[in-house]
Design an enzyme around this catalytic site. Structure first.
Site, PDB file in Angstrom:
ATOM      1  N   ASN A  92      18.154 -10.156 -34.444  1.00  0.00           N
ATOM      2  CA  ASN A  92      18.179 -10.073 -32.999  1.00  0.00           C
ATOM      3  C   ASN A  92      19.654  -9.981 -32.603  1.00  0.00           C
ATOM      4  OD1 ASN A  92      16.699 -10.279 -30.474  1.00  0.00           O
ATOM      5  ND2 ASN A  92      17.757 -12.230 -30.192  1.00  0.00           N
ATOM      6  N   ARG A 126      13.948 -11.572 -39.309  1.00  0.00           N
ATOM      7  CA  ARG A 126      14.215 -10.460 -38.394  1.00  0.00           C
ATOM      8  C   ARG A 126      15.634 -10.615 -37.874  1.00  0.00           C
ATOM      9  NH1 ARG A 126      13.680 -11.746 -32.839  1.00  0.00           N
ATOM     10  NH2 ARG A 126      13.245  -9.584 -32.366  1.00  0.00           N
ATOM     11  N   HIS A 162       9.118 -17.746 -24.640  1.00  0.00           N
ATOM     12  CA  HIS A 162       9.546 -16.347 -24.547  1.00  0.00           C
ATOM     13  C   HIS A 162       9.369 -15.770 -23.147  1.00  0.00           C
ATOM     14  CE1 HIS A 162       9.270 -15.836 -29.127  1.00  0.00           C
ATOM     15  NE2 HIS A 162      10.481 -15.456 -28.806  1.00  0.00           N
ATOM     16  N   GLU A 173      21.844 -12.360 -34.711  1.00  0.00           N
ATOM     17  CA  GLU A 173      21.150 -13.536 -35.221  1.00  0.00           C
ATOM     18  C   GLU A 173      20.238 -13.129 -36.368  1.00  0.00           C
ATOM     19  OE1 GLU A 173      20.802 -15.856 -30.915  1.00  0.00           O
ATOM     20  OE2 GLU A 173      19.007 -14.953 -31.806  1.00  0.00           O
ATOM     21  N   TYR A 212      19.250  -9.086 -18.815  1.00  0.00           N
ATOM     22  CA  TYR A 212      18.778 -10.248 -19.575  1.00  0.00           C
ATOM     23  C   TYR A 212      19.829 -10.742 -20.563  1.00  0.00           C
ATOM     24  CZ  TYR A 212      16.195 -12.953 -23.017  1.00  0.00           C
ATOM     25  OH  TYR A 212      15.802 -13.938 -23.887  1.00  0.00           O
ATOM     26  N   LYS A 213      20.486  -9.801 -21.234  1.00  0.00           N
ATOM     27  CA  LYS A 213      21.484 -10.188 -22.223  1.00  0.00           C
ATOM     28  C   LYS A 213      22.824 -10.570 -21.588  1.00  0.00           C
ATOM     29  CE  LYS A 213      19.495  -7.311 -25.941  1.00  0.00           C
ATOM     30  NZ  LYS A 213      19.206  -8.198 -27.080  1.00  0.00           N
ATOM     31  N   TYR A 254      12.668  -2.176 -28.533  1.00  0.00           N
ATOM     32  CA  TYR A 254      12.071  -3.406 -29.044  1.00  0.00           C
ATOM     33  C   TYR A 254      11.041  -3.053 -30.098  1.00  0.00           C
ATOM     34  CZ  TYR A 254      13.515  -7.155 -25.830  1.00  0.00           C
ATOM     35  OH  TYR A 254      14.199  -8.120 -25.156  1.00  0.00           O
TER      36      TYR A 254
HETATM   37  C1  HEM Z   1       8.510 -18.686 -33.838  1.00  0.00           C
HETATM   38  C2  HEM Z   1       9.779 -18.682 -33.784  1.00  0.00           C
HETATM   39  C3  HEM Z   1      10.584 -18.165 -32.630  1.00  0.00           C
HETATM   40  C4  HEM Z   1      11.320 -18.903 -31.776  1.00  0.00           C
HETATM   41  C5  HEM Z   1      11.495 -20.416 -31.800  1.00  0.00           C
HETATM   42  C6  HEM Z   1      11.914 -17.998 -30.817  1.00  0.00           C
HETATM   43  C7  HEM Z   1      12.717 -18.397 -29.778  1.00  0.00           C
HETATM   44  C8  HEM Z   1      13.257 -17.563 -28.832  1.00  0.00           C
HETATM   45  C9  HEM Z   1      14.002 -17.995 -27.692  1.00  0.00           C
HETATM   46  C10 HEM Z   1      14.303 -19.444 -27.336  1.00  0.00           C
HETATM   47  C11 HEM Z   1      14.390 -16.909 -27.012  1.00  0.00           C
HETATM   48  C12 HEM Z   1      15.208 -16.884 -25.724  1.00  0.00           C
HETATM   49  C13 HEM Z   1      14.281 -16.855 -24.526  1.00  0.00           C
HETATM   50  C14 HEM Z   1      15.027 -17.073 -23.215  1.00  0.00           C
HETATM   51  O1  HEM Z   1      15.627 -16.126 -22.705  1.00  0.00           O
HETATM   52  O2  HEM Z   1      14.994 -18.200 -22.694  1.00  0.00           O
HETATM   53  C15 HEM Z   1      13.876 -15.760 -27.718  1.00  0.00           C
HETATM   54  C16 HEM Z   1      14.071 -14.443 -27.360  1.00  0.00           C
HETATM   55  C17 HEM Z   1      13.458 -13.382 -27.993  1.00  0.00           C
HETATM   56  N1  HEM Z   1      12.571 -13.450 -29.045  1.00  0.00           N
HETATM   57 FE1  HEM Z   1      12.014 -15.075 -30.062  1.00  0.00          FE
HETATM   58  N2  HEM Z   1      11.540 -16.728 -31.110  1.00  0.00           N
HETATM   59  C18 HEM Z   1      10.712 -16.778 -32.210  1.00  0.00           C
HETATM   60  C19 HEM Z   1      10.132 -15.724 -32.845  1.00  0.00           C
HETATM   61  C20 HEM Z   1      10.230 -14.425 -32.430  1.00  0.00           C
HETATM   62  C21 HEM Z   1       9.612 -13.317 -33.111  1.00  0.00           C
HETATM   63  C22 HEM Z   1       8.791 -13.387 -34.381  1.00  0.00           C
HETATM   64  C23 HEM Z   1       9.931 -12.219 -32.413  1.00  0.00           C
HETATM   65  C24 HEM Z   1       9.499 -10.821 -32.785  1.00  0.00           C
HETATM   66  C25 HEM Z   1       9.100  -9.930 -31.993  1.00  0.00           C
HETATM   67  C26 HEM Z   1      10.760 -12.624 -31.284  1.00  0.00           C
HETATM   68  C27 HEM Z   1      11.304 -11.801 -30.341  1.00  0.00           C
HETATM   69  C28 HEM Z   1      12.184 -12.169 -29.358  1.00  0.00           C
HETATM   70  C29 HEM Z   1      12.858 -11.234 -28.481  1.00  0.00           C
HETATM   71  C30 HEM Z   1      12.707  -9.724 -28.492  1.00  0.00           C
HETATM   72  C31 HEM Z   1      13.665 -12.000 -27.637  1.00  0.00           C
HETATM   73  C32 HEM Z   1      14.620 -11.458 -26.585  1.00  0.00           C
HETATM   74  C33 HEM Z   1      15.965 -11.383 -27.206  1.00  0.00           C
HETATM   75  C34 HEM Z   1      16.870 -10.349 -26.595  1.00  0.00           C
HETATM   76  O3  HEM Z   1      16.422  -9.267 -26.258  1.00  0.00           O
HETATM   77  O4  HEM Z   1      18.093 -10.632 -26.506  1.00  0.00           O
HETATM   78  N3  HEM Z   1      10.920 -13.972 -31.323  1.00  0.00           N
HETATM   79  N4  HEM Z   1      13.183 -16.188 -28.819  1.00  0.00           N
END
Ligand code: HEM
Lengths: 346, 201
Positions: free
Chosen positions: A225, A223, A193, A265, A316-317, A37
């Protein structure tokens, strides 16, 4: 880019596939042979011609089919679009951002004529034409966010900024990787988050939030994802998980290359001018492993990344049930050679 | 006190009197009543005179659970047979409440959830509400599939009282909905349901 739009599906018979050009521009998200991460945020600036970064909003060969899938999802479940009342101004900001970008960068597909508040929008691929008054929602067939997002690839959320936090107070999500917009609306950055493992403890979200609160107008960021999806299904929502969850046990050594998809994404963030809200777009790119492994560097690297992914993230994924069979299948592409440093796409 | 497992899971720091408020609205059940009685010992009569208490008394058990509240000499003590009837009154009360009203909620989590949810719909900022968890750990759960709310969930997994799916009860919590999220537990292998445990007694 003069794009031909494909006639394909993201459900039932799953006829989705990528052209050789789309395979080449696919945003492969790993820049090293292991997984970790990080706060991987960079300026959302124009990239090379033909790349997914060429324009702020990428319209590709899947556009028409993608929009057809969105319409199907919305027909079954109108709660995939939500906007709290104070987000109306941000909705108009978003409509402006998307219409001006799309019309400027794809003039063969979209036209926007503005005469004061009288706007005239033409979308040729979807055969849509509307004249409306900017700022007056009654002059559009849907609220502004829904209107334009029925015509733009990717999901979106609109974040209100207050109390030193970002609040998910509006959005549309029909192609999300297993999170519920309906449930998350009204939450702040840390709350939505909350289910993410490891990153909170590593301070990733504290740093990311601090960075985003200072996001400036005209300086969007992005970014990447990723996750994995069985079949090229866009609607992997929790709402429908009881219907698509069974897909995860259908993977066999014979069908890995066809069934297992890398889902990347492209997430971009813009400060919006009138509302001071932030627009967060989540554009999913899908590629089946058979397509991905046509580039040996990517195949090799994905094999290695999947060796190093922490167990919490595997859970998680949602890839637990088919991780082993996928790794075994990819092993034959890992010749032990080093992979080039850095991103493997332009 | 409930420890936050994940960051959407609310915490309830406990009741503390806001002596500057022009009026107070207190919502309690039988367990929450004691939290309020403890706070009442630390305030003067003036505070109690501007306090309205909404009390859900629960099933009868011989004692009058409202008696200790009556003994405080409150001007406004409203007693309700159920949480639902209480919330309907709270909704009406908040629609005529003035600026400077401080809201308190103490009791089990469904009670706090519904007070916060109702207050949000009247524009009250959630962090301004004083909350204290007392009593049962039972949860309100929203089925992510059919969107139905199942009340008083004590087990995990738990059956959705609307669509009948067996739900994994997550810690992910929505203040707007006032419920935890329930997700089909056997979606990948239908029928593969883990042991049902009484996690939220
Ligand atoms: C502000 C806008 C953002 C929104 C609306 C957003 C939304 C989300 C949502 C809805 C999830 C899924 C959470 C769940 O499991 O229910 C998620 C996962 C995640 N977000 Fe964001 N996010 C935003 C910005 C960011 C930023 C800037 C980062 C940078 C570090 C980030 C890092 C992550 C990570 C690491 C995950 C887990 C994804 C994975 O490992 O598959 N997010 N985000």
């Amino acid at each position: 880019m003069n794009t031909m739009f494909k006639d394909e599906t993201f459900r039932d018979d799953f006829t989705f596939s990528n052209s050789p050009a789309a395979i080449k521009r696919f945003p492969f998200p790993f820049w090293e042979d292991k997984y970790r991460y990080s706060v991987n945020i960079e300026p959302h600036v124009a990239g090379p011609k033909g790349s997914i970064y060429e324009f702020p909003i990428d319209i590709d060969e899947h556009y028409v089919a993608d929009m057809r899938d969105r319409a199907l999802v919305l027909k079954e479940d109108p709660l995939r679009v939500q906007a709290l009342p104070h987000m109306m101004l941000a909705q108009w900001d978003l409509l402006e951002l998307l219409m001006t970008s799309m019309a400027r960068d794809y003039p063969e597909h979209f036209t926007l004529e503005r005469n004061g508040d009288e706007w005239h929008w033409i979308n040729r691929p979807l055969k849509i034409e509307n004249t409306f008054r900017f700022g007056n929602a009654a002059t559009l067939p849907y609220e502004p966010m829904e209107y334009i997002m029925r015509q733009c690839q990717g999901d979106i959320t609109l974040l209100d900024q207050r109390e030193n936090n970002l609040w998910m107070d509006a959005g549309i999500a029909t192609s999300q990787a297993d999170w519920s917009l309906d449930f998350d609306v009204g939450m702040n950055f840390m709350e939505w988050h909350a289910p993410v493992p490891l990153a909170h403890q590593q301070g990733v979200f504290d740093r990311a939030l601090k960075f985003l609160l200072a996001l400036q107008l005209g300086k969007p960021v992005r970014r990447l994802n990723w996750t994995m999806t069985i079949n090229p299904r866009l609607d992997t929502s929790p709402e429908n998980y009881h219907k698509w969850g069974v897909d995860r046990v259908t993977v066999t050594p014979e069908n890995v290359g066809d069934k297992v998809h890398l889902r990347v994404e492209l997430q971009a963030l813009w400060r919006l001018p009138r509302s001071n809200a932030i627009a967060f777009s989540i554009r999913a790119y899908l590629i089946k492993l058979n397509e991905l492994v046509t580039d040996l560097d990517k195949a090799r690297r994905l094999h290695r990344v999947l060796q190093t992914i922490p167990p919490e993230l595997v859970g998680y994924k949602g890839i637990t049930r088919y991780l082993d069979v996928t790794r075994d299948w990819l092993a034959k592409y890992d010749d032990g050679k080093p992979t080039p440093v850095g991103f493997l796409f332009q | 006190m409930i420890e936050p497992a994940i960051k959407s899971r609310p915490v309830y720091p406990g009741l503390k009197p806001d002596r500057c408020a022009k009026s107070n609205v207190v919502v309690v059940d039988k367990d929450g009543r004691d939290a309020f009685l403890e706070m009442a010992k630390t305030v003067d009569d003036g505070f109690l005179r501007k306090t309205t208490v909404l009390f859900v008394k629960g099933p009868p058990n011989g004692h009058d659970p409202a008696a200790p509240l009556e003994a405080l000499g409150l001007v406004n003590l409203w007693v309700f047979p159920s949480l639902e009837t209480l919330i309907a009154r709270l909704d009406g009360l908040l629609s005529i409440s003035r600026m400077g009203t401080r809201l308190y909620a103490a009791g089990n989590e469904p009670l706090i959830s519904l007070v916060v949810k109702t207050a949000l719909s009247h524009g009250v900022v959630h962090s301004s509400i004083m909350t204290e968890h007392r009593g049962s750990l039972r949860r309100r759960v929203q089925c992510v599939h059919c969107k139905g709310i199942t009340e008083n969930v004590t087990t995990n997994p738990a059956k959705c009282s609307h669509c009948g799916l067996m739900l994994l009860v997550r810690d992910h919590y929505s203040r707007r909905i006032g419920a935890f999220q329930g997700v089909c537990i056997d979606a990948e292998v239908p029928g593969e349901i883990p042991e049902i445990k009484a996690e939220f007694l």
